[in-house]
Design a protein around this motif. Structure first.
Motif, short mmCIF file in Angstrom:
data_model
loop_
_atom_site.label_atom_id
_atom_site.label_comp_id
_atom_site.label_asym_id
_atom_site.label_seq_id
_atom_site.Cartn_x
_atom_site.Cartn_y
_atom_site.Cartn_z
N ILE A 110 -38.68 73.94 -56.84
CA ILE A 110 -39.79 73.01 -56.64
C ILE A 110 -40.22 73.06 -55.18
O ILE A 110 -39.44 73.41 -54.29
N LYS A 111 -41.46 72.65 -54.98
CA LYS A 111 -42.02 72.62 -53.64
C LYS A 111 -42.70 71.27 -53.44
O LYS A 111 -43.44 70.81 -54.31
N ALA A 112 -42.43 70.65 -52.31
CA ALA A 112 -43.04 69.36 -51.98
C ALA A 112 -43.77 69.48 -50.66
O ALA A 112 -43.60 70.45 -49.91
N LEU A 113 -44.60 68.48 -50.37
CA LEU A 113 -45.30 68.47 -49.08
C LEU A 113 -44.29 68.39 -47.95
O LEU A 113 -43.23 67.75 -48.07
N GLU A 114 -44.61 69.04 -46.88
CA GLU A 114 -43.68 69.04 -45.74
C GLU A 114 -43.52 67.65 -45.13
O GLU A 114 -42.47 67.32 -44.61
N LYS A 115 -44.56 66.82 -45.20
CA LYS A 115 -44.49 65.49 -44.59
C LYS A 115 -45.16 64.49 -45.52
O LYS A 115 -46.31 64.64 -45.89
N VAL A 116 -44.41 63.47 -45.88
CA VAL A 116 -44.92 62.39 -46.72
C VAL A 116 -44.91 61.12 -45.88
O VAL A 116 -43.86 60.72 -45.37
N VAL A 117 -46.07 60.48 -45.76
CA VAL A 117 -46.22 59.27 -44.95
C VAL A 117 -46.55 58.10 -45.88
O VAL A 117 -47.49 58.17 -46.68
N VAL A 118 -45.74 57.03 -45.79
CA VAL A 118 -45.93 55.83 -46.62
C VAL A 118 -46.24 54.66 -45.69
O VAL A 118 -45.41 54.32 -44.84
N PRO A 119 -47.42 54.03 -45.80
CA PRO A 119 -47.73 52.88 -44.95
C PRO A 119 -47.21 51.59 -45.58
O PRO A 119 -47.13 51.44 -46.79
N GLN A 120 -46.84 50.64 -44.72
CA GLN A 120 -46.46 49.30 -45.15
C GLN A 120 -47.05 48.28 -44.19
O GLN A 120 -46.81 48.36 -42.99
N THR A 121 -47.81 47.34 -44.73
CA THR A 121 -48.42 46.28 -43.92
C THR A 121 -47.85 44.94 -44.38
O THR A 121 -48.05 44.53 -45.52
N ARG A 122 -47.11 44.30 -43.49
CA ARG A 122 -46.50 43.02 -43.84
C ARG A 122 -47.53 41.89 -43.73
O ARG A 122 -48.37 41.90 -42.86
N PHE A 123 -47.36 40.91 -44.62
CA PHE A 123 -48.18 39.68 -44.61
C PHE A 123 -49.67 39.98 -44.78
O PHE A 123 -50.50 39.19 -44.32
N SER A 124 -49.99 41.08 -45.40
CA SER A 124 -51.40 41.39 -45.62
C SER A 124 -51.85 40.80 -46.94
O SER A 124 -51.12 40.86 -47.94
N PRO A 125 -53.05 40.19 -46.99
CA PRO A 125 -53.54 39.67 -48.28
C PRO A 125 -53.92 40.77 -49.25
O PRO A 125 -54.12 40.50 -50.43
N PHE A 126 -54.04 41.99 -48.77
CA PHE A 126 -54.43 43.10 -49.62
C PHE A 126 -53.28 44.09 -49.74
O PHE A 126 -52.58 44.35 -48.75
N PRO A 127 -53.06 44.67 -50.93
CA PRO A 127 -51.95 45.63 -51.08
C PRO A 127 -52.26 46.95 -50.37
O PRO A 127 -53.42 47.33 -50.18
N ASP A 128 -51.20 47.63 -49.95
CA ASP A 128 -51.35 48.95 -49.33
C ASP A 128 -51.80 49.97 -50.38
O ASP A 128 -51.55 49.83 -51.58
N ASP A 129 -52.47 51.02 -49.91
CA ASP A 129 -52.89 52.09 -50.81
C ASP A 129 -51.66 52.77 -51.40
O ASP A 129 -50.68 53.05 -50.69
N PRO A 130 -51.66 53.03 -52.71
CA PRO A 130 -50.47 53.65 -53.32
C PRO A 130 -50.27 55.09 -52.81
O PRO A 130 -51.22 55.82 -52.55
N VAL A 131 -49.01 55.46 -52.66
CA VAL A 131 -48.64 56.80 -52.19
C VAL A 131 -47.78 57.45 -53.26
O VAL A 131 -46.88 56.81 -53.81
N GLU A 132 -48.06 58.72 -53.53
CA GLU A 132 -47.30 59.45 -54.53
C GLU A 132 -46.66 60.69 -53.91
O GLU A 132 -47.24 61.32 -53.02
N LEU A 133 -45.49 61.02 -54.41
CA LEU A 133 -44.78 62.22 -53.98
C LEU A 133 -45.09 63.33 -55.00
O LEU A 133 -44.80 63.19 -56.19
N SER A 134 -45.71 64.42 -54.53
CA SER A 134 -46.10 65.53 -55.41
C SER A 134 -45.04 66.61 -55.39
O SER A 134 -44.65 67.09 -54.32
N LEU A 135 -44.57 67.03 -56.57
CA LEU A 135 -43.54 68.06 -56.72
C LEU A 135 -44.10 69.14 -57.65
O LEU A 135 -44.57 68.84 -58.75
N THR A 136 -44.03 70.42 -57.22
CA THR A 136 -44.59 71.54 -57.98
C THR A 136 -43.49 72.53 -58.35
O THR A 136 -42.69 72.93 -57.48
N GLU A 137 -43.42 72.92 -59.62
CA GLU A 137 -42.48 73.95 -60.08
C GLU A 137 -43.12 75.31 -59.80
O GLU A 137 -44.24 75.60 -60.26
N VAL A 138 -42.44 76.21 -59.06
CA VAL A 138 -43.07 77.43 -58.56
C VAL A 138 -42.57 78.70 -59.26
O VAL A 138 -43.16 79.77 -59.08
#
Length: 742
Positions: free
Chosen positions: A158-186
């Motif tokens: 499998i191959k994944a992205l070299e860098k995965v960045v997940v944001p987190q904002t505390r006490f925000s009235p709006f939810p953070d954008d969803p982040v997904e980890l992509s895995l590819t069978e090569v």
């Protein structure tokens, strides 16, 4: 431990070596048996895929004398590990050919590849001939041939992205954008199933704690396709950038794959505004408005507080001299509250405080002369008011007159106070002594009369009441009535003794005796519910009288003279009702039981007679207590006025007074002055605070928003910046406001 000599040890070693040599000489090497072969495979290594269950066809070449064989799977090994649980994954059978076929059947292996891990599986297949191999040996069981085949399931990659960045904002009235980890069978050959992604350990200096990042599992990833797992953050990640290691595992992977995930955590930017507002508010509280205005309003508030204190003193001390001396200065202070300067307010405030102090000292001096007699009579009045009603009504001190004397005394009219007190003192000792002697005689007779309830009680209950009654009688005999020559101290002593004995009598008559009677009747009454009564009305009349009797003791305790007569009648009536209720339950023809019951009642053994009556009565055929019966038997609940005030007297609670007065201008009250001054002060502070805060908030948000993460150092920097800037604005405005123009 046993020690052997050296020659002995040498002999033992020689003997051991000779034995070993003899043993080696006696061993013979067995002959190597040739391998048994009935049929051989053309190809013994196969590669499969796990996209679908595979069928592996193994072509066999039989020996010339073998016409048919039987094949079965005997062992499966994964690497060097033999695992019997893998046997169901491989189904071995021979190819089915038509009878006219001239080819030897192939070996078919059905592989459930979807449930297998990647790797090499060695299958040992047991092959035996189905018929005779050589003539003349049909009755012997042929030895098996073990055919070993290798089935390889290649490992996935499998191959994944070299860098995965997940944001987190505390006490925000709006939810953070969803982040997904992509895995590819090569590899394009293997389908990954049951893909799990787990957080393992931190990899950076600013690391997150365990169980902070979770990944959605992937059911499968097909060859050359990409699966996406949603990343979820649980709990609070350390502020800033955190690096977290994750491990990807699946049965088709040769080994787990590790990758790093970067979590960028920060607080919501609205906290910048909140912290600056907090700094502004605290700065505003620390240094408000202009100094001159604040000092003037503070002086006014001090003057209002002082005037309020003086008015409270005037209400507490309605002395004519005191009122005249203080009111003049108080009115002058009120006139300066709205229009006076700071100096005028402070000077008048000092004068009012000094005048109030002098007036209070003068009031204390004039009050000291009559305090001793008044305090003595006050204590005696408090004691007399708690005496039994027969004594307090005729021997007590009139509370209204005593209060009038106290009011007159507080007004510093000492002669007037003594004129009110003199009739209260006259003949008090003689009246109290006579009333106590008469009350004592009545109470002792009442106690003896009431003690007849012992025939209604169990022996332990009646014995307890008798002991308490004896103690009360002894205390009554110890009272010494006073005379007209007795001192206030003797009168006070007798009053205290009567109050103490009276309290004991009240407890005995109002509590102990009624409670014991009620508890005894509460025990008796349920006993009749299980039997069939011949005369229920007589029994109900008795229990009704028994329930009403405890309520009479309180009146008897307050009026012992009346109680002696009423208690005799009430107890006799209850005895007669009890007798009638029991006798009426026994049939007139049952002479034996009636005679037995009559004898118990004549001896006043009411409890024994009750038990005997219950034993004579038949049990009820069905349970009693229907809703209608209970409702009909329940006594009416009388409405008792609260605190002795009936509905007809409710209108007396308030009094309306209508006065006709001439129109006049009244000075504002202290409450109105306080409210208007505080309102003006608050409005001025609010205007200044809003202007300064708006400027500070706008500038501060622009300075801190771009790089804001939300660490404590950042929050403290924002707070101190807003607080200090607000203080600086106040200091600048103070320096300007002290200068007068024109």
């Amino acid at each position: 431990m046993i020690k052997l000599p050296c020659p002995t040890i040498a002999l033992l070693l020689c003997w051991q070596l000779s034995s070993t040599a003899l043993a080696q000489l006696s061993v013979t090497t067995p002959a190597v048996q040739p391998a048994i072969v009935y049929a051989d495979a053309v190809n013994k290594t196969f590669e499969i895929s796990n996209l679908n269950d595979e069928n592996v066809r193994v072509e066999l070449v039989p020996q010339p004398n073998v016409k048919a064989i039987a094949a079965s799977l005997s062992d499966v090994a994964s690497g060097d590990r033999h695992d019997q649980s893998l046997m169901p994954m491989f189904v071995v059978e021979l190819e089915k050919l038509p009878p006219e076929a001239k080819t030897f059947p192939a070996l078919l292996i059905k592989v459930k590849s979807g449930a297998l891990r990647s790797g090499t599986y060695k299958l040992r297949i047991d092959i035996r001939p189905a018929g005779a191999v050589n003539a003349g040996k049909t009755n012997t069981t042929p030895a098996p041939q073990f055919l070993v085949l290798e089935i390889k399931l290649p490992a996935a990659e499998i191959k994944a992205l070299e860098k995965v960045v997940v944001p987190q904002t505390r006490f925000s009235p709006f939810p953070d954008d969803p982040v997904e980890l992509s895995l590819t069978e090569v590899t394009g050959k293997v389908r990954l199933t049951d893909v799990k992604i787990d957080q393992t350990y931190p990899t950076g200096e600013n690391v997150a704690t365990s169980e902070t990042v979770s990944f959605a599992p992937l059911a499968e990833i097909k060859p050359h396709t990409t699966g996406k797992a949603k990343i979820s953050l649980n709990g609070e990640i350390p502020l800033g950038t955190s690096t977290i290691a994750a491990m990807i595992s699946a049965p088709q992977l040769e080994k787990p794959v590790f990758l790093s995930i970067e979590v960028q955590s920060r607080r919501a930017k609205w906290i910048i505004v909140l912290v600056m507002i907090l700094g502004l508010v605290l700065g505003f509280v620390a240094r408000i408005w202009t100094k001159q205005r604040v000092e003037l309003d503070e002086a006014r508030l001090k003057a209002i507080d002082a005037a309020d204190t003086v008015e409270q003193a005037l209400k507490s001390h309605p002395d004519a001299v005191f009122q005249q001396r203080v009111k003049l200065q108080l009115n002058a202070l009120k006139a300066l509250i709205n229009n006076g300067t700071i100096d005028a307010l402070n000077n008048q405030l000092t004068a009012v405080n000094q005048g109030l102090t002098d007036a209070l000292k003068d009031l204390d001096v004039r009050r000291a002369g009559a305090s001793t007699q008044l305090e003595t009579l006050t204590r005696l009045a408090k004691n007399t008011a708690t005496l039994p009603p027969g004594i307090s009504d005729t021997s007590g001190i009139n509370a209204a007159d005593l209060q009038k004397a106290r009011a007159t005394f507080d007004l510093d009219n000492v002669a007037g106070a003594q004129e009110v007190l003199q009739p209260l003192v006259a003949d008090l000792g003689d009246r109290l002594g006579k009333n106590v002697a008469e009350w004592r005689a009545q109470v002792k007779s009442l106690l003896d009369q009431v003690m007849q309830v012992s025939t209604f009680l169990e022996q332990p209950l009646s014995a307890g009441l008798e002991a308490e009654k004896t103690k009360i009688s002894t205390d009554l005999d110890g009272l010494t009535p006073t005379t007209g020559d007795s001192s206030l101290e003797d009168i006070t002593t007798l009053s205290n003794s009567v109050r103490r004995v009276g309290a004991a009598i009240n407890v005995w008559l109002k509590n102990r005796v009624p409670v014991q009677l009620a508890s005894q009747f509460n025990v008796i009454k349920p006993l009749f519910k299980s039997v069939q009564l011949n005369d229920p009305e007589a029994m109900n009349s008795f229990f009704k009288a028994a329930e009403e009797l405890p309520g009479e003791f309180a009146n008897w305790a307050d009026n012992p003279g009346i109680g002696v007569k009423q208690s005799f009648t009430a107890l006799a009536n209850l005895q007669e009702l009890w007798r009638k209720a029991l006798l009426n339950q026994v049939d007139a023809g049952d002479a034996e039981n009636r005679e037995k019951l009559q004898a118990l009642l004549d001896n006043k053994q009411y409890l024994e007679a009750t038990r005997a009556t219950i034993s004579m009565l038949p049990a009820k055929d069905k349970a009693l207590g229907s809703r209608g019966a209970v409702a009909a038997a329940a006594p009416e609940v009388s409405v008792i006025p609260f605190m002795g005030i009936s509905e007809a007297r409710a209108t007396e609670a308030g009094v309306t007074i209508i006065n006709t007065v001439s129109e006049q201008t009244l000075p504002p009250t202290l409450a109105a002055l306080r409210a208007s001054t505080l309102g003006a002060l608050v409005r001025a502070k609010a205007v200044r605070f809003i202007i300064a805060s708006s400027v500070i908030l706008g500038i501060g948000y622009g300075l801190f928003a771009n790089t804001f993460i939300g660490t404590w150092s950042e929050l403290m920097t924002i707070f101190v910046w807003a607080f200090g800037l607000n203080i600086s604005v106040d200091a600048v405005m103070d320096s300007i406001s002290v200068k007068k123009i024109g």
